[in-house]
Enzyme design. Structure first.
Site, mmCIF file in Angstrom:
data_model
loop_
_atom_site.group_PDB
_atom_site.id
_atom_site.type_symbol
_atom_site.label_atom_id
_atom_site.label_comp_id
_atom_site.label_asym_id
_atom_site.label_seq_id
_atom_site.Cartn_x
_atom_site.Cartn_y
_atom_site.Cartn_z
ATOM 1 C CB VAL A 12 -0.948 -0.014 1.224
ATOM 2 C CG1 VAL A 12 -1.626 1.342 1.404
ATOM 3 C CG2 VAL A 12 -1.998 -1.101 1.063
ATOM 4 C CE LYS A 36 9.937 -3.412 2.298
ATOM 5 N NZ LYS A 36 8.614 -3.302 2.932
ATOM 6 C CG LEU A 152 -3.634 -0.676 -3.275
ATOM 7 C CD1 LEU A 152 -2.853 -1.956 -3.112
ATOM 8 C CD2 LEU A 152 -2.708 0.480 -3.580
ATOM 9 C CG PHE A 248 -14.817 -10.647 -5.787
ATOM 10 C CD1 PHE A 248 -14.418 -9.722 -6.734
ATOM 11 C CD2 PHE A 248 -13.934 -11.008 -4.785
ATOM 12 C CE1 PHE A 248 -13.148 -9.155 -6.698
ATOM 13 C CE2 PHE A 248 -12.655 -10.450 -4.732
ATOM 14 C CZ PHE A 248 -12.272 -9.521 -5.687
ATOM 15 C CB CYS A 259 -6.658 -7.796 2.243
ATOM 16 S SG CYS A 259 -5.439 -6.526 1.944
HETATM 17 C C1 UDX Z 1 -8.318 -7.442 -1.775
HETATM 18 C C2 UDX Z 1 -9.391 -6.414 -2.157
HETATM 19 O O1 UDX Z 1 -9.915 -6.758 -3.452
HETATM 20 C C3 UDX Z 1 -8.798 -5.010 -2.158
HETATM 21 O O2 UDX Z 1 -9.815 -4.068 -2.440
HETATM 22 C C4 UDX Z 1 -8.184 -4.749 -0.781
HETATM 23 O O3 UDX Z 1 -7.581 -3.479 -0.764
HETATM 24 C C5 UDX Z 1 -7.171 -5.815 -0.412
HETATM 25 O O4 UDX Z 1 -7.782 -7.106 -0.508
HETATM 26 P P1 UDX Z 1 -6.261 -8.612 -2.984
HETATM 27 O O5 UDX Z 1 -6.020 -9.307 -1.683
HETATM 28 O O6 UDX Z 1 -5.103 -8.015 -3.702
HETATM 29 O O7 UDX Z 1 -7.311 -7.415 -2.769
HETATM 30 O O8 UDX Z 1 -6.911 -9.674 -3.978
HETATM 31 P P2 UDX Z 1 -8.298 -9.958 -4.711
HETATM 32 O O9 UDX Z 1 -8.125 -9.785 -6.170
HETATM 33 O O10 UDX Z 1 -9.415 -9.224 -4.099
HETATM 34 O O11 UDX Z 1 -8.442 -11.535 -4.424
HETATM 35 C C6 UDX Z 1 -8.444 -12.042 -3.102
HETATM 36 C C7 UDX Z 1 -8.515 -13.543 -3.102
HETATM 37 O O12 UDX Z 1 -9.810 -13.998 -3.464
HETATM 38 C C8 UDX Z 1 -7.554 -14.261 -4.031
HETATM 39 O O13 UDX Z 1 -7.004 -15.378 -3.365
HETATM 40 C C9 UDX Z 1 -8.418 -14.705 -5.192
HETATM 41 O O14 UDX Z 1 -7.912 -15.829 -5.843
HETATM 42 C C10 UDX Z 1 -9.729 -15.010 -4.468
HETATM 43 N N1 UDX Z 1 -10.923 -14.921 -5.308
HETATM 44 C C11 UDX Z 1 -11.271 -13.722 -5.870
HETATM 45 C C12 UDX Z 1 -11.720 -16.030 -5.498
HETATM 46 O O15 UDX Z 1 -11.439 -17.125 -4.991
HETATM 47 N N2 UDX Z 1 -12.862 -15.912 -6.247
HETATM 48 C C13 UDX Z 1 -13.233 -14.746 -6.819
HETATM 49 O O16 UDX Z 1 -14.282 -14.711 -7.480
HETATM 50 C C14 UDX Z 1 -12.417 -13.612 -6.626
#
Ligand code: UDX
Length: 441
Positions: A12, A36, A152, A248, A259
């Site tokens: 972030v 870093k 993000l 999703f 997250c």
């Molecule tokens: C997430 C939120 O989307 C973001 O807004 C927040 O700031 C941080 O957490 P991120 O962790 O980067 O972002 O990944 P994301 O693309 O949301 O996917 C999260 C997880 O869910 C992944 O393991 C992905 O494979 C899984 N997923 C996502 C599913 O299993 N099915 C889906 O339909 C979508």
């Protein structure tokens, strides 16, 4: 132009620092990790994130983006300080806020009057209040506190920062409101200006809702398996309703990452502390936790014993486009399969090092290609939906395996292509497309 410092250069913080510089602000990035900072100062990028290296390079070249290991100097030279340090999960599931507290104390020691301190890390509601109290306890006066949660996603973080669907600003006074609206003036999207507690809740509520959507479709996938329905078509049919939406709703091996798992649990703990029943989130977490065990059980059903079987993991990152393996299903899967006596190989285009570090002593032979990982294997599991996997010559992979069994943990490959390549194909929540001998329909 606002003088900004960003405290903490993780995902972030680093993306935000580069993004603020791209918006024309004067930015100093700070991190407690001197290694870093040395990497960043010498033009490197400590994380894999598409587009970030270029954005950092532009920022450095413009003179608007610098890095320092001196927090005092960064804070003293800034009008707005963004707190982007880690908020890891403590043993009881709450968010561990010790880094936030330490930074608040340091900020108090170095800030000038009129500084706006903004929390950007994902934190439980009321954290801004604690930041304010801590700074005041340490003698800080005449400052503002605000909340600006970041939404993000890893893998598309740069684009998510520069072209967000909304910006949430939690403010308690005019000074913070104006400073934040100025900073984001260059971004054209709805700006939701609310009080601080509301902003803090928006972040946790959004992540928990998305996690719930994934667990919901995974629950439906299990039902589809039991009754012979196809979860992909169910999701499509549901998603066309604009009140539900198509995103999703991809069933599979479950969510991971830095997250969702952590935020759902932290949100639960905070709700419990306020006597709010969180059974809904509890179930979201439980369903997700059970995904890997369910996949392993189905494999055991198909392959009999897993002991001594060579199993290839295709994809190790928690999702494509990142080398992050935090809470990745691949780790849980590797541990469970290893406990059953399986011999593991793995492939991932970028997460090889991070996976090996996270998995520790557990033996997993990491290979250079999906083909190599599958050579001589008894089973392949699609763990991460990497686009590269769609380019693999499936027939040649099947021909090199001891038994051509493929479990698609992401419903990512074309079942017909897998079947015609000679695979016994297993999907998630789509029994009608499976080709396991004796069970094909
Ligand atoms: C997430 C939120 O989307 C973001 O807004 C927040 O700031 C941080 O957490 P991120 O962790 O980067 O972002 O990944 P994301 O693309 O949301 O996917 C999260 C997880 O869910 C992944 O393991 C992905 O494979 C899984 N997923 C996502 C599913 O299993 N099915 C889906 O339909 C979508």
């Amino acid at each position: 132009m606002t003088r900004i410092s960003v405290i903490g250069t993780g995902y972030v913080g680093l993306v935000s620092a580069a993004g603020f510089a791209a918006l024309g602000h004067d930015v100093i990035g700070y991190d407690i990790d001197e290694q870093k900072i040395a990497t960043l100062e010498s033009g490197g990028c400590p994380i894999y994130e598409p587009g970030l290296e270029e954005l950092l390079a532009e920022g450095r070249a413009s003179g608007r983006l610098r890095f320092t290991a001196d927090l005092g100097a960064a804070v003293a030279a800034s009008d707005v300080v963004f707190v982007c340090v880690g908020t890891p999960q403590a043993d009881d599931g709450t968010a561990d806020l010790t880094q936030v507290e330490a930074v608040a104390r340091d900020i108090a020691a170095h800030m000038t009057e009129g500084t706006v301190v903004v929390e950007k890390s994902t934190v439980p509601v009321k954290t801004a209040q604690w930041i304010r109290r801590t700074i005041e306890l340490c003698g800080g006066r005449g400052f503002s506190v605000a909340s600006n949660p970041e939404f993000l996603r890893e893998g598309s973080a740069v684009q998510d920062f520069l072209e967000p669907e909304r910006i949430v600003l939690g403010v308690a006074d005019e000074q913070a409101r104006e400073a934040l609206l100025d900073i984001y003036a260059g971004i054209d999207c709805p700006k939701v200006v609310v009080d601080i507690e509301t902003a803090e809740i928006i972040k946790h509520a959004s992540n928990s809702f998305l996690a719930m959507k994934i667990s919901y479709i995974n629950m439906i996938a299990d039902l589809c398996e039991a009754v012979g329905a196809d979860v992909r078509q169910v999701a499509e049919g549901m998603g066309l309703d604009s009140r539900i939406g198509p995103k999703f709703l991809a069933a599979g091996i479950g969510y991971g990452g830095s997250c969702f798992p952590k935020d759902v649990r932290a949100f639960m703990r905070i709700a419990e502390q306020h006597d709010v029943n969180v059974g809904l989130l509890d179930e979201t977490d439980r369903i997700n936790e059970a995904r890997v065990a369910r996949l392993v059980a189905r494999m055991r059903n198909d392959l009999w014993n897993l002991k001594g079987k060579k199993i290839a993991l295709w994809g190790l990152a928690f999702k494509p486009g990142t080398d992050d393996v935090r809470e990745a299903p691949s780790l849980r899967l590797a541990r469970q399969l290893h406990a059953e006596g399986a011999i593991l190989t793995g492939w991932d285009p970028v997460a090889r090092e991070t996976f090996l570090r996270a998995v520790g002593e557990l033996p997993v032979e990491i290979c250079d290609s999906p083909q190599d990982a599958a050579a001589g294997a008894d089973a392949v599991i699609v763990v991460t939906d990497w686009p590269e996997l769609r380019e693999v010559d499936l027939a040649s992979v099947a021909g090199r395996m001891r038994s051509p069994y493929l479990f698609d943990g992401r419903n990512w490959l074309d079942p017909e292509a897998c079947a015609s390549a000679g695979f016994w194909y297993r999907a998630t929540g789509r029994p009608g497309v499976e080709t396991v001998p004796g069970q094909a329909s």
